[in-house]
Motif scaffolding. Structure first.
Motif, mmCIF file in Angstrom:
data_model
loop_
_atom_site.group_PDB
_atom_site.id
_atom_site.type_symbol
_atom_site.label_atom_id
_atom_site.label_comp_id
_atom_site.label_asym_id
_atom_site.label_seq_id
_atom_site.Cartn_x
_atom_site.Cartn_y
_atom_site.Cartn_z
ATOM 1 N N SER A 1 -37.495 -23.983 44.314
ATOM 2 C CA SER A 1 -37.009 -24.531 45.571
ATOM 3 C C SER A 1 -37.902 -25.669 45.997
ATOM 4 C CB SER A 1 -36.998 -23.443 46.650
ATOM 5 O OG SER A 1 -38.321 -23.043 46.955
ATOM 6 N N GLU A 2 -37.346 -26.559 46.838
ATOM 7 C CA GLU A 2 -38.121 -27.710 47.269
ATOM 8 C C GLU A 2 -39.328 -27.280 48.078
ATOM 9 O OE1 GLU A 2 -37.452 -32.007 49.475
ATOM 10 O OE2 GLU A 2 -35.838 -30.541 49.423
ATOM 11 N N ALA A 3 -39.197 -26.176 48.821
ATOM 12 C CA ALA A 3 -40.304 -25.733 49.661
ATOM 13 C C ALA A 3 -41.494 -25.287 48.838
ATOM 14 C CB ALA A 3 -39.835 -24.577 50.550
ATOM 15 N N SER A 4 -41.257 -24.811 47.602
ATOM 16 C CA SER A 4 -42.348 -24.324 46.763
ATOM 17 C C SER A 4 -43.030 -25.424 45.982
ATOM 18 C CB SER A 4 -41.819 -23.276 45.787
ATOM 19 O OG SER A 4 -40.976 -23.883 44.824
ATOM 20 N N LEU A 5 -42.489 -26.632 46.020
ATOM 21 C CA LEU A 5 -43.056 -27.722 45.239
ATOM 22 C C LEU A 5 -44.305 -28.271 45.898
ATOM 23 C CD1 LEU A 5 -39.886 -29.736 44.281
ATOM 24 C CD2 LEU A 5 -41.314 -28.398 42.758
ATOM 25 N N PRO A 6 -45.360 -28.526 45.115
ATOM 26 C CA PRO A 6 -46.521 -29.192 45.686
ATOM 27 C C PRO A 6 -46.174 -30.626 46.037
ATOM 28 C CG PRO A 6 -46.706 -29.065 43.300
ATOM 29 C CD PRO A 6 -45.485 -28.273 43.682
ATOM 30 N N PRO A 7 -46.828 -31.194 47.053
ATOM 31 C CA PRO A 7 -46.516 -32.585 47.414
ATOM 32 C C PRO A 7 -46.899 -33.522 46.283
ATOM 33 C CG PRO A 7 -48.498 -31.830 48.543
ATOM 34 C CD PRO A 7 -47.902 -30.620 47.880
ATOM 35 N N ASP B 1 -47.646 -39.086 31.497
ATOM 36 C CA ASP B 1 -47.541 -37.769 30.887
ATOM 37 C C ASP B 1 -46.624 -36.896 31.737
ATOM 38 O OD1 ASP B 1 -47.837 -35.334 29.704
ATOM 39 O OD2 ASP B 1 -50.016 -35.243 29.837
ATOM 40 N N GLY B 2 -45.363 -36.805 31.334
ATOM 41 C CA GLY B 2 -44.418 -35.934 32.008
ATOM 42 C C GLY B 2 -44.094 -36.355 33.426
ATOM 43 N N GLY B 3 -43.306 -35.521 34.088
ATOM 44 C CA GLY B 3 -42.923 -35.808 35.461
ATOM 45 C C GLY B 3 -44.083 -35.765 36.421
ATOM 46 N N THR B 4 -45.134 -35.003 36.079
ATOM 47 C CA THR B 4 -46.299 -34.906 36.961
ATOM 48 C C THR B 4 -46.886 -36.286 37.235
ATOM 49 O OG1 THR B 4 -46.786 -32.701 36.086
ATOM 50 C CG2 THR B 4 -48.559 -33.832 37.262
ATOM 51 N N GLU B 5 -46.977 -37.116 36.214
ATOM 52 C CA GLU B 5 -47.493 -38.470 36.404
ATOM 53 C C GLU B 5 -46.392 -39.480 36.712
ATOM 54 O OE1 GLU B 5 -51.459 -38.202 33.519
ATOM 55 O OE2 GLU B 5 -49.904 -39.670 33.100
ATOM 56 N N ALA B 6 -45.198 -39.271 36.164
ATOM 57 C CA ALA B 6 -44.145 -40.275 36.309
ATOM 58 C C ALA B 6 -43.485 -40.253 37.678
ATOM 59 C CB ALA B 6 -43.084 -40.074 35.225
ATOM 60 N N TYR B 7 -43.169 -39.082 38.219
ATOM 61 C CA TYR B 7 -42.388 -39.027 39.445
ATOM 62 C C TYR B 7 -43.057 -39.719 40.645
ATOM 63 C CZ TYR B 7 -39.310 -35.654 37.093
ATOM 64 O OH TYR B 7 -38.433 -35.036 36.227
ATOM 65 N N VAL C 1 -33.190 -38.622 45.848
ATOM 66 C CA VAL C 1 -32.021 -38.969 46.659
ATOM 67 C C VAL C 1 -32.461 -39.583 47.983
ATOM 68 C CG1 VAL C 1 -30.058 -38.045 47.947
ATOM 69 C CG2 VAL C 1 -30.486 -37.281 45.603
ATOM 70 N N ASP C 2 -33.451 -38.980 48.625
ATOM 71 C CA ASP C 2 -33.950 -39.514 49.897
ATOM 72 C C ASP C 2 -34.492 -40.933 49.724
ATOM 73 O OD1 ASP C 2 -33.289 -37.160 51.159
ATOM 74 O OD2 ASP C 2 -35.336 -36.350 51.161
ATOM 75 N N ALA C 3 -35.234 -41.159 48.633
ATOM 76 C CA ALA C 3 -35.817 -42.487 48.394
ATOM 77 C C ALA C 3 -34.730 -43.519 48.127
ATOM 78 C CB ALA C 3 -36.797 -42.421 47.226
ATOM 79 N N LEU C 4 -33.721 -43.131 47.379
ATOM 80 C CA LEU C 4 -32.621 -44.056 47.072
ATOM 81 C C LEU C 4 -31.793 -44.359 48.317
ATOM 82 C CD1 LEU C 4 -31.597 -42.371 43.704
ATOM 83 C CD2 LEU C 4 -32.562 -44.675 43.930
ATOM 84 N N GLY D 1 -35.402 -33.750 42.694
ATOM 85 C CA GLY D 1 -34.171 -34.526 42.771
ATOM 86 C C GLY D 1 -33.833 -34.912 44.193
ATOM 87 N N ALA D 2 -34.057 -33.994 45.144
ATOM 88 C CA ALA D 2 -33.798 -34.292 46.554
ATOM 89 C C ALA D 2 -34.704 -35.417 47.046
ATOM 90 C CB ALA D 2 -33.992 -33.035 47.401
ATOM 91 N N ARG D 3 -35.920 -35.466 46.535
ATOM 92 C CA ARG D 3 -36.842 -36.535 46.932
ATOM 93 C C ARG D 3 -36.360 -37.889 46.412
ATOM 94 N NH1 ARG D 3 -42.807 -33.682 46.075
ATOM 95 N NH2 ARG D 3 -42.280 -31.734 47.153
#
Length: 376
Positions: A3-9, A30-36, A67-70, A63-65
């Protein structure tokens, strides 16, 4: 799905201004950790254009983040276009379309499932984020929580490149031009179009055939054709150290069985095989002689020959060395496959051959069918 609430910032990296530079800047991610974080920061700083093309776009979590940015970019007047695959993003495509179009963005669902009835079965497997024609992100990473680490749990093993310079301007001009080959400095970028991914396969073959010392490949879905297998065996037999980092667990049913049927043949030729099991391997990359890097969305399987794909070739020892370290780290913590393991009982070997061969032949025939449909 977390869930989005469990994701670290996600930390917001400080990025240089999005301006075109005369030289090519290349950053390995290296992966989404660095790319996102860097992708989101680039969208937040966009002033003119955002083009996002991805196979899988998850609706929740990171993904929600996105969408918000776009949405925020579209509302401040940036021309935003998002292309998602109709199969890979089946769960999120309707939500994405409604939300982004309401904000003024353009959305295209590539070959939705209804297109199957017209024979349009090929997929858009590209992963491209292009911002202001000045910074681009390309590789194998989709938009989903599984690509980023969650505490001590590693994300899917994958790579992307952040590119800046004239190659981004060229990419902006060729996004909708079909098959294209772009070059600027040490960076070459290949887009497969309606002609399929055979040109991308040839880049791999050329690199392998020209190798003098070492070839290391990390590929999630390793179902190469007979010609590609022969190229790997020839390289190993002429003294090149050939190492394969393959998926010890896969998100695609029976994909590993189809790959394992090749193990004995490759091991007998002197190829080294390692299976990554700490998480799902999703990378599509190779380093040749420590000097040349190949990375992108292109898999060494039949379907990538007919899908829309990307491949970046970088003749830059510094970047190749960084990916080499990434590969070495993953190989060191992977399971080393030895020839003795292939000496299963006749029944086990027969079952593996039957299942693996069936999967491989199905993929080849399905890709051939798609290829014929595309040429009509």
């Amino acid at each position: 799905m977390r869930s989005e609430a469990s994701l670290p910032p996600l930390p917001a990296p400080v990025l240089p201004p999005l301006r075109q530079e005369p030289r090519e800047d290349i950053i390995l991610l290296d992966g989404g950790t660095e790319a996102y974080p860097r992708m989101l920061a680039a969208i937040a700083s966009a002033t003119r254009r955002v083009h996002l093309e991805v196979y899988t776009f998850e609706r929740e979590g990171v993904g929600a983040r996105f969408v918000d940015a776009l949405v925020a970019a579209a509302r401040r007047g940036v021309a935003v276009k998002v292309v998602v695959d109709g199969w890979g993003s089946i769960k999120a495509s309707s939500h994405l379309t409604q939300t982004l179009r309401a904000a003024g963005a353009k959305v295209r669902v590539y070959n939705p499932l209804t297109s199957l009835f017209t024979g349009r079965s090929w997929r858009n497997h590209r992963k491209i984020l292009l911002v202001d024609d000045a910074v681009a992100f390309l590789g194998g990473i989709n938009i989903g929580d599984e690509y980023a680490a969650n505490g001590d749990v590693p994300g899917w093993a994958d790579l992307a490149l952040e590119l800046r310079g004239d190659i981004c301007r060229q990419l902006g001009e060729k996004l909708h031009a079909g098959a294209s080959a772009l070059t600027s400095g040490p960076v070459s970028l290949f887009l497969s179009g309606l002609g399929g991914g055979h040109r991308l396969r040839k880049r791999y073959l050329s690199a392998i055939e020209g190798a003098k010392h070492e070839v290391v490949l990390a590929h999630a879905y390793f179902l190469p054709d007979a010609g590609f297998v022969r190229a790997l065996k020839r390289a190993a037999r002429r003294g090149v150290k050939v190492s394969l980092l393959l998926a010890g667990r896969s998100d695609v049913v029976f994909a590993r069985a189809a790959t394992m049927r090749l193990y004995r043949e490759l091991l007998l030729a002197g190829v080294h095989i390692h299976e990554w099991t700490a998480s799902t391997l999703h990378a599509k990359a190779a380093v040749v002689d420590g000097k040349t890097l190949l990375v992108g969305s292109f898999n060494l399987d039949p379907l990538s020959l007919v899908n829309l794909e990307t491949l970046v070739e970088v003749a830059e020892p510094r970047i190749a060395a960084q990916v080499g370290l990434w590969l070495d780290k993953h190989v060191a913590t992977s399971r080393h496959v030895v020839l003795e393991e292939c000496g299963r009982s006749p029944l086990q070997q027969w079952l593996l051959d039957v299942v693996g061969l069936a999967v491989a032949r199905f993929a080849e025939r399905f890709a051939s069918f798609i290829g014929r449909r595309r040429k009509r």
